[in-house]
Motif scaffolding. Structure first.
Motif, short mmCIF file in Angstrom:
data_model
loop_
_atom_site.label_atom_id
_atom_site.label_comp_id
_atom_site.label_asym_id
_atom_site.label_seq_id
_atom_site.Cartn_x
_atom_site.Cartn_y
_atom_site.Cartn_z
N GLY A 113 8.45 10.40 2.33
CA GLY A 113 8.17 8.88 2.46
C GLY A 113 7.20 8.27 1.51
N GLY A 114 7.69 8.36 0.19
CA GLY A 114 6.77 7.71 -0.81
C GLY A 114 6.51 6.58 -0.48
N LYS A 115 5.25 5.82 -0.77
CA LYS A 115 4.90 4.45 -0.53
C LYS A 115 4.76 3.51 -1.56
CE LYS A 115 0.97 2.91 2.32
NZ LYS A 115 -0.38 3.02 2.71
N THR A 116 5.46 2.18 -1.12
CA THR A 116 5.53 1.31 -2.24
C THR A 116 4.85 0.22 -1.64
OG1 THR A 116 7.65 2.20 -2.80
CG2 THR A 116 7.12 -0.13 -3.65
N LEU A 117 4.06 -0.78 -2.33
CA LEU A 117 3.33 -1.79 -2.01
C LEU A 117 3.70 -3.01 -2.89
CD1 LEU A 117 1.14 0.81 -2.22
CD2 LEU A 117 -0.05 -0.68 -0.92
N ILE A 118 3.41 -4.29 -2.41
CA ILE A 118 3.49 -5.59 -3.36
C ILE A 118 2.19 -6.00 -3.06
CG2 ILE A 118 4.76 -7.66 -3.79
CD1 ILE A 118 7.25 -6.51 -2.31
N TRP A 119 1.68 -6.53 -4.16
CA TRP A 119 0.46 -7.03 -4.40
C TRP A 119 0.30 -8.65 -5.14
CZ3 TRP A 119 -3.05 -2.96 -7.23
CH2 TRP A 119 -3.19 -1.72 -6.26
N ASP A 120 -0.26 -9.49 -4.71
CA ASP A 120 -0.34 -10.64 -5.19
C ASP A 120 -1.74 -10.67 -6.32
OD1 ASP A 120 -1.00 -13.35 -6.32
OD2 ASP A 120 -0.82 -14.46 -4.39
N VAL A 121 -1.63 -10.67 -7.41
CA VAL A 121 -2.58 -10.42 -8.30
C VAL A 121 -2.94 -11.67 -9.28
CG1 VAL A 121 -2.07 -7.86 -8.50
CG2 VAL A 121 -1.24 -9.25 -10.10
N THR A 122 -2.54 -12.77 -8.77
CA THR A 122 -2.92 -14.00 -9.38
C THR A 122 -4.37 -14.08 -9.61
OG1 THR A 122 -1.08 -14.89 -8.34
CG2 THR A 122 -2.39 -16.32 -9.67
N ASP A 123 -5.41 -14.06 -8.68
CA ASP A 123 -6.75 -13.84 -8.76
C ASP A 123 -7.13 -12.42 -8.84
OD1 ASP A 123 -9.50 -14.33 -8.62
OD2 ASP A 123 -9.43 -15.51 -6.64
N LYS A 124 -7.73 -12.31 -10.03
CA LYS A 124 -8.10 -10.68 -10.25
C LYS A 124 -9.31 -10.45 -9.29
CE LYS A 124 -4.79 -10.36 -13.39
NZ LYS A 124 -4.27 -11.72 -13.04
N ALA A 125 -10.00 -11.30 -8.86
CA ALA A 125 -11.18 -11.05 -7.86
C ALA A 125 -10.89 -10.94 -6.53
CB ALA A 125 -12.47 -12.36 -8.45
N ASN A 126 -9.50 -11.28 -6.38
CA ASN A 126 -9.01 -11.33 -4.82
C ASN A 126 -7.64 -10.89 -5.03
OD1 ASN A 126 -9.24 -11.81 -2.25
ND2 ASN A 126 -8.64 -14.01 -2.45
N ILE A 127 -7.49 -9.84 -5.02
CA ILE A 127 -6.01 -9.30 -5.01
C ILE A 127 -5.66 -9.21 -3.57
CG2 ILE A 127 -4.67 -7.44 -5.80
CD1 ILE A 127 -6.25 -7.14 -8.04
N VAL A 128 -4.43 -9.66 -3.43
CA VAL A 128 -3.88 -9.41 -1.82
C VAL A 128 -2.85 -8.66 -1.74
CG1 VAL A 128 -3.06 -10.85 -0.05
CG2 VAL A 128 -4.96 -11.89 -1.56
N GLU A 129 -2.79 -7.65 -0.64
CA GLU A 129 -1.74 -7.07 -0.38
C GLU A 129 -0.62 -7.83 0.46
OE1 GLU A 129 -0.98 -3.40 2.63
OE2 GLU A 129 -2.20 -2.82 0.99
N LEU A 130 0.59 -7.92 -0.06
CA LEU A 130 1.60 -8.66 0.70
C LEU A 130 2.42 -7.71 1.47
CD1 LEU A 130 2.93 -11.16 -2.25
CD2 LEU A 130 0.95 -11.45 -0.53
N ALA A 131 2.47 -6.60 1.15
CA ALA A 131 3.60 -5.73 1.83
C ALA A 131 2.98 -4.30 1.52
CB ALA A 131 4.77 -5.95 1.55
N SER A 132 3.45 -3.24 2.55
CA SER A 132 3.45 -1.77 2.24
C SER A 132 4.37 -1.16 3.30
CB SER A 132 1.72 -1.40 2.56
OG SER A 132 1.92 0.09 2.72
N TRP A 133 5.05 -0.25 2.53
CA TRP A 133 6.29 0.20 3.23
C TRP A 133 6.58 1.71 2.81
CZ3 TRP A 133 7.14 -3.08 -0.36
CH2 TRP A 133 8.31 -2.89 -1.27
#
Length: 376
Positions: free
Chosen positions: A306-326
């Protein structure tokens, strides 16, 4: 210290692949297939372990032509020993490769940046049938266990190399003079080109580096940090085993600055794009696909798959947002990945399925839709 804000909801398509050989191939407009010759030791049973005199098992160098290749033709191969690769005591009885990247000079010369257990080899491959070894950058600690991992990336005329050797630096190579170099006289020949060693943000070694050349930021995965809150950019007294550093290459690529430090995330690899895919809500943003290796939560419960993959919004390096994790069904270790040109499918490489699930056999491919990065 930067933190990842969780905003779960993403949709993409993915695929998992495993690779065992590094060689020079060219795409051709027809299909060529080769069959194994069971009487030829160069092609028979290529994944059979070979014991050296010291009892250490190694996979042999597998000579081409390779079986069942489609739309590709094998052109040449350089033995790791000829690139300055060295044994790693207790791990590899002979020199081995660990990663590869490519770069084209402004004059059109093509190069392979081949990291290996002895350092970094530079090979001119403009004529892929006749590769030319130009020299190597020696490992910062030859025979250290960390030499089994290394990774290169490029930005402009600069190459960046990382390794898991403890207390190591990021190696930066100025490639602007490579076109003028001739063949190296020996595998241990030092590459005659400017090299810089930097360790920003308490950097102490890392597993991988990925550079988004469109944004000018480097993403380092599996980073080891120096202990002490005052000594690392994450401000951690006792840093986690794996962390993420994001470096800004735009101001001074020869001496980059830290843009963000994320603790205890980003174990293995990244693929970062300026997003232009089908989801209008994220077009124009910088999106990172994060291959976090093993599923640490699942392993804690006794589940090795069950290896884990994520998607981040890294546009703002001071406020990185996790969009998905599965977790991908059947995937053991989320190793690396790449999207289609349309950015609607993500292809994921699984590293450990051959060991855990298939006893060193090739596994099937995995594909995952990601057309909407916030609907996963």
């Amino acid at each position: 210290m930067n933190r990842v804000t969780n905003r779960s909801k993403v949709n993409i398509k993915w695929l998992t692949v495993s690779f065992f050989a590094v060689c020079l191939l060219v795409l051709v407009p027809f299909t060529t297939a080769y069959a194994d010759d069971p009487d030829d030791p160069a092609t028979a049973d290529p994944f059979e372990l070979v014991l050296a005199d010291d009892g250490v098992a190694s996979l042999p160098v597998f000579k081409g032509p390779f079986p069942e290749t489609e739309n590709m033709r094998f052109l040449s191969q350089v033995d790791p020993d000829d690139l300055g690769a060295l044994p790693v005591p207790g791990v590899w009885a002979k020199g081995m490769m660990n990663d590869l990247w490519g770069w084209t000079s402004p004059n059109g010369e093509e190069y392979a940046l081949a990291t290996n257990s002895g350092g970094i080899a530079i090979v001119r491959v403009t004529d892929p049938a006749n590769p030319v070894f130009l020299g190597k950058i020696q490992s910062q600690n030859p025979e250290d266990f960390g030499n089994i991992w290394g990774d290169p990336a490029t930005f402009g005329n600069y190459a960046y190399f990382v390794t898991e050797i403890d207390d190591s630096s990021i190696v930066i190579l100025d490639m602007s003079g490579l076109d003028a170099l001739g063949p190296a006289p020996s595998p241990d020949y030092p590459l005659p080109a400017p090299v810089n060693f930097v360790a920003p943000g308490g950097y102490d070694g890392s597993h991988n580096i990925q550079i988004n050349v469109d944004s000018g930021y480097a993403y380092l995965a599996g980073v080891h940090l120096k202990a002490g809150a005052a000594n690392n950019a994450c401000g951690a007294d006792t840093p986690a085993r794996f962390n993420t550093l994001i470096l800004d290459l735009n101001g001074d690529p020869w001496n980059p600055s830290v843009a963000a430090c994320l603790d205890n995330v980003g174990e293995h690899d990244f693929y970062v794009v300026n997003y232009s895919g089908p989801d209008a809500d994220h077009q124009g943003k910088e999106i990172a696909f994060v291959f976090d290796g093993r599923d640490r939560e699942g392993q804690a419960m006794g589940n090795p798959v069950g290896g884990k993959t994520l998607i981040w919004d890294v546009t703002d390096k001071a406020n990185i947002v996790e969009l998905a994790s599965w977790r991908t069904p059947g995937l053991v270790f989320s190793h690396n990945g790449w999207t289609t040109q349309e950015q609607d499918f993500l292809f994921i490489g699984d590293e450990l399925d051959e060991l855990i699930l298939a006893d060193w056999a090739f596994s099937a491919f995995f594909a995952q839709p990601v057309a909407e990065p916030t609907n996963k």
